[in-house]
Design a protein around this motif. Structure first.
Motif, PDB file in Angstrom:
ATOM      1  N   ASP A   1       0.271  -0.704  -0.008  1.00  0.00           N
ATOM      2  CA  ASP A   1       0.117  -0.012   0.151  1.00  0.00           C
ATOM      3  C   ASP A   1       0.720   1.332   0.266  1.00  0.00           C
ATOM      4  O   ASP A   1       1.558   0.978   0.368  1.00  0.00           O
ATOM      5  CB  ASP A   1      -0.930  -0.121   1.254  1.00  0.00           C
ATOM      6  CG  ASP A   1      -1.951  -1.463   0.878  1.00  0.00           C
ATOM      7  OD1 ASP A   1      -2.394  -2.083   0.474  1.00  0.00           O
ATOM      8  OD2 ASP A   1      -2.114  -1.444   2.117  1.00  0.00           O
ATOM      9  N   ARG A   2      -0.016   2.376   0.235  1.00  0.00           N
ATOM     10  CA  ARG A   2       1.380   3.428  -0.131  1.00  0.00           C
ATOM     11  C   ARG A   2       1.947   4.018   1.086  1.00  0.00           C
ATOM     12  O   ARG A   2       0.955   3.725   2.280  1.00  0.00           O
ATOM     13  CB  ARG A   2      -0.101   4.796   0.198  1.00  0.00           C
ATOM     14  CG  ARG A   2      -0.688   4.604  -1.417  1.00  0.00           C
ATOM     15  CD  ARG A   2      -1.479   6.112  -2.189  1.00  0.00           C
ATOM     16  NE  ARG A   2      -1.901   6.175  -3.273  1.00  0.00           N
ATOM     17  CZ  ARG A   2      -2.105   7.193  -4.082  1.00  0.00           C
ATOM     18  NH1 ARG A   2      -2.366   8.590  -3.408  1.00  0.00           N
ATOM     19  NH2 ARG A   2      -2.763   7.266  -5.490  1.00  0.00           N
ATOM     20  N   LEU A   3       2.595   4.423   0.662  1.00  0.00           N
ATOM     21  CA  LEU A   3       3.713   4.184   2.180  1.00  0.00           C
ATOM     22  C   LEU A   3       3.542   5.373   3.222  1.00  0.00           C
ATOM     23  O   LEU A   3       3.503   7.011   2.357  1.00  0.00           O
ATOM     24  CB  LEU A   3       5.327   4.336   2.136  1.00  0.00           C
ATOM     25  CG  LEU A   3       6.541   4.481   3.284  1.00  0.00           C
ATOM     26  CD1 LEU A   3       6.138   2.781   4.263  1.00  0.00           C
ATOM     27  CD2 LEU A   3       7.379   4.634   2.356  1.00  0.00           C
ATOM     28  N   VAL A   4       2.581   5.233   4.731  1.00  0.00           N
ATOM     29  CA  VAL A   4       3.104   6.579   5.122  1.00  0.00           C
ATOM     30  C   VAL A   4       3.398   7.222   6.744  1.00  0.00           C
ATOM     31  O   VAL A   4       4.201   5.532   7.359  1.00  0.00           O
ATOM     32  CB  VAL A   4       1.244   7.267   5.931  1.00  0.00           C
ATOM     33  CG1 VAL A   4       0.975   8.052   6.455  1.00  0.00           C
ATOM     34  CG2 VAL A   4       0.522   6.658   4.984  1.00  0.00           C
ATOM     35  N   LEU A   5       4.831   7.734   6.156  1.00  0.00           N
ATOM     36  CA  LEU A   5       5.522   7.783   7.688  1.00  0.00           C
ATOM     37  C   LEU A   5       5.435   9.334   8.289  1.00  0.00           C
ATOM     38  O   LEU A   5       5.518  10.444   7.526  1.00  0.00           O
ATOM     39  CB  LEU A   5       6.983   7.555   7.283  1.00  0.00           C
ATOM     40  CG  LEU A   5       8.012   6.489   6.510  1.00  0.00           C
ATOM     41  CD1 LEU A   5       8.802   6.834   5.836  1.00  0.00           C
ATOM     42  CD2 LEU A   5       7.887   5.589   7.958  1.00  0.00           C
TER      43      LEU A   5
ATOM     44  N   ALA B   1       2.583  13.641   9.113  1.00  0.00           N
ATOM     45  CA  ALA B   1       2.350  12.948   8.227  1.00  0.00           C
ATOM     46  C   ALA B   1       2.946  13.131   6.483  1.00  0.00           C
ATOM     47  O   ALA B   1       2.603  13.660   6.129  1.00  0.00           O
ATOM     48  CB  ALA B   1       0.972  12.173   8.530  1.00  0.00           C
ATOM     49  N   PHE B   2       3.613  12.221   6.384  1.00  0.00           N
ATOM     50  CA  PHE B   2       3.860  12.141   4.683  1.00  0.00           C
ATOM     51  C   PHE B   2       3.403  11.183   4.111  1.00  0.00           C
ATOM     52  O   PHE B   2       4.586   9.834   4.776  1.00  0.00           O
ATOM     53  CB  PHE B   2       5.536  12.581   4.604  1.00  0.00           C
ATOM     54  CG  PHE B   2       6.056  13.883   5.085  1.00  0.00           C
ATOM     55  CD1 PHE B   2       6.204  14.541   4.597  1.00  0.00           C
ATOM     56  CD2 PHE B   2       5.829  14.246   5.918  1.00  0.00           C
ATOM     57  CE1 PHE B   2       7.513  15.285   4.461  1.00  0.00           C
ATOM     58  CE2 PHE B   2       6.833  14.929   6.586  1.00  0.00           C
ATOM     59  CZ  PHE B   2       7.697  16.184   5.559  1.00  0.00           C
ATOM     60  N   ARG B   3       2.936  11.262   3.184  1.00  0.00           N
ATOM     61  CA  ARG B   3       2.095  10.285   2.459  1.00  0.00           C
ATOM     62  C   ARG B   3       3.050  10.050   1.420  1.00  0.00           C
ATOM     63  O   ARG B   3       3.567  10.671   0.837  1.00  0.00           O
ATOM     64  CB  ARG B   3       0.781  10.605   2.024  1.00  0.00           C
ATOM     65  CG  ARG B   3      -0.060   9.760   1.445  1.00  0.00           C
ATOM     66  CD  ARG B   3      -2.012  10.087   1.668  1.00  0.00           C
ATOM     67  NE  ARG B   3      -2.250  10.396   2.825  1.00  0.00           N
ATOM     68  CZ  ARG B   3      -2.528   9.506   3.576  1.00  0.00           C
ATOM     69  NH1 ARG B   3      -2.663   7.802   3.637  1.00  0.00           N
ATOM     70  NH2 ARG B   3      -3.063   9.520   5.014  1.00  0.00           N
ATOM     71  N   GLU B   4       2.915   9.162   1.174  1.00  0.00           N
ATOM     72  CA  GLU B   4       3.443   8.379  -0.702  1.00  0.00           C
ATOM     73  C   GLU B   4       3.193   8.984  -2.066  1.00  0.00           C
ATOM     74  O   GLU B   4       1.291   9.020  -2.042  1.00  0.00           O
ATOM     75  CB  GLU B   4       3.608   6.644  -1.091  1.00  0.00           C
ATOM     76  CG  GLU B   4       3.884   6.047  -2.254  1.00  0.00           C
ATOM     77  CD  GLU B   4       4.101   5.079  -1.900  1.00  0.00           C
ATOM     78  OE1 GLU B   4       4.277   3.971  -3.045  1.00  0.00           O
ATOM     79  OE2 GLU B   4       3.761   4.499  -1.263  1.00  0.00           O
ATOM     80  N   GLU B   5       3.595   9.870  -2.831  1.00  0.00           N
ATOM     81  CA  GLU B   5       3.379   9.848  -3.978  1.00  0.00           C
ATOM     82  C   GLU B   5       2.844   9.569  -5.426  1.00  0.00           C
ATOM     83  O   GLU B   5       4.206   9.022  -5.130  1.00  0.00           O
ATOM     84  CB  GLU B   5       3.112  11.813  -4.087  1.00  0.00           C
ATOM     85  CG  GLU B   5       2.997  11.978  -5.175  1.00  0.00           C
ATOM     86  CD  GLU B   5       3.806  14.066  -5.102  1.00  0.00           C
ATOM     87  OE1 GLU B   5       4.967  13.858  -6.025  1.00  0.00           O
ATOM     88  OE2 GLU B   5       2.846  15.208  -4.785  1.00  0.00           O
ATOM     89  N   ARG B   6       2.469   9.298  -5.954  1.00  0.00           N
ATOM     90  CA  ARG B   6       2.424   8.900  -7.065  1.00  0.00           C
ATOM     91  C   ARG B   6       2.302   8.819  -8.622  1.00  0.00           C
ATOM     92  O   ARG B   6       1.961  10.086  -8.482  1.00  0.00           O
ATOM     93  CB  ARG B   6       1.393   7.272  -7.725  1.00  0.00           C
ATOM     94  CG  ARG B   6       1.364   6.492  -5.971  1.00  0.00           C
ATOM     95  CD  ARG B   6       0.925   4.916  -6.123  1.00  0.00           C
ATOM     96  NE  ARG B   6       1.144   4.061  -5.097  1.00  0.00           N
ATOM     97  CZ  ARG B   6       0.781   3.040  -4.947  1.00  0.00           C
ATOM     98  NH1 ARG B   6       0.180   2.218  -6.106  1.00  0.00           N
ATOM     99  NH2 ARG B   6       0.695   2.757  -3.538  1.00  0.00           N
TER     100      ARG B   6
END
Length: 54
Positions: free
Chosen positions: A33-37, A49-54
């Motif tokens: 899934d999309r990564l959230v760090l 929170a930093f969310r993965e961008e595609r």
């Protein structure tokens, strides 16, 4: 040596709307899934929170 497609480079964008990004690699087998760090946003001056961008 070729880069593996199992660990692609992903861009993480701040959810605070400041436009700050981080670049990292992720393991697709473990994190499909999309990564959230949660990382530090220097513009906001706090951890967000930093969310993965595609």
């Amino acid at each position: 040596m070729a880069r593996s497609t199992a660990r692609p480079v992903v861009t993480l964008r701040s959810t605070a709307g400041t436009g700050v990004t981080y670049v990292t690699r992720k393991n697709r087998q473990n994190d499909a899934d999309r990564l959230v760090l949660r990382k530090y946003d220097p513009v906001a001056g706090r951890h967000v929170a930093f969310r993965e961008e595609r």
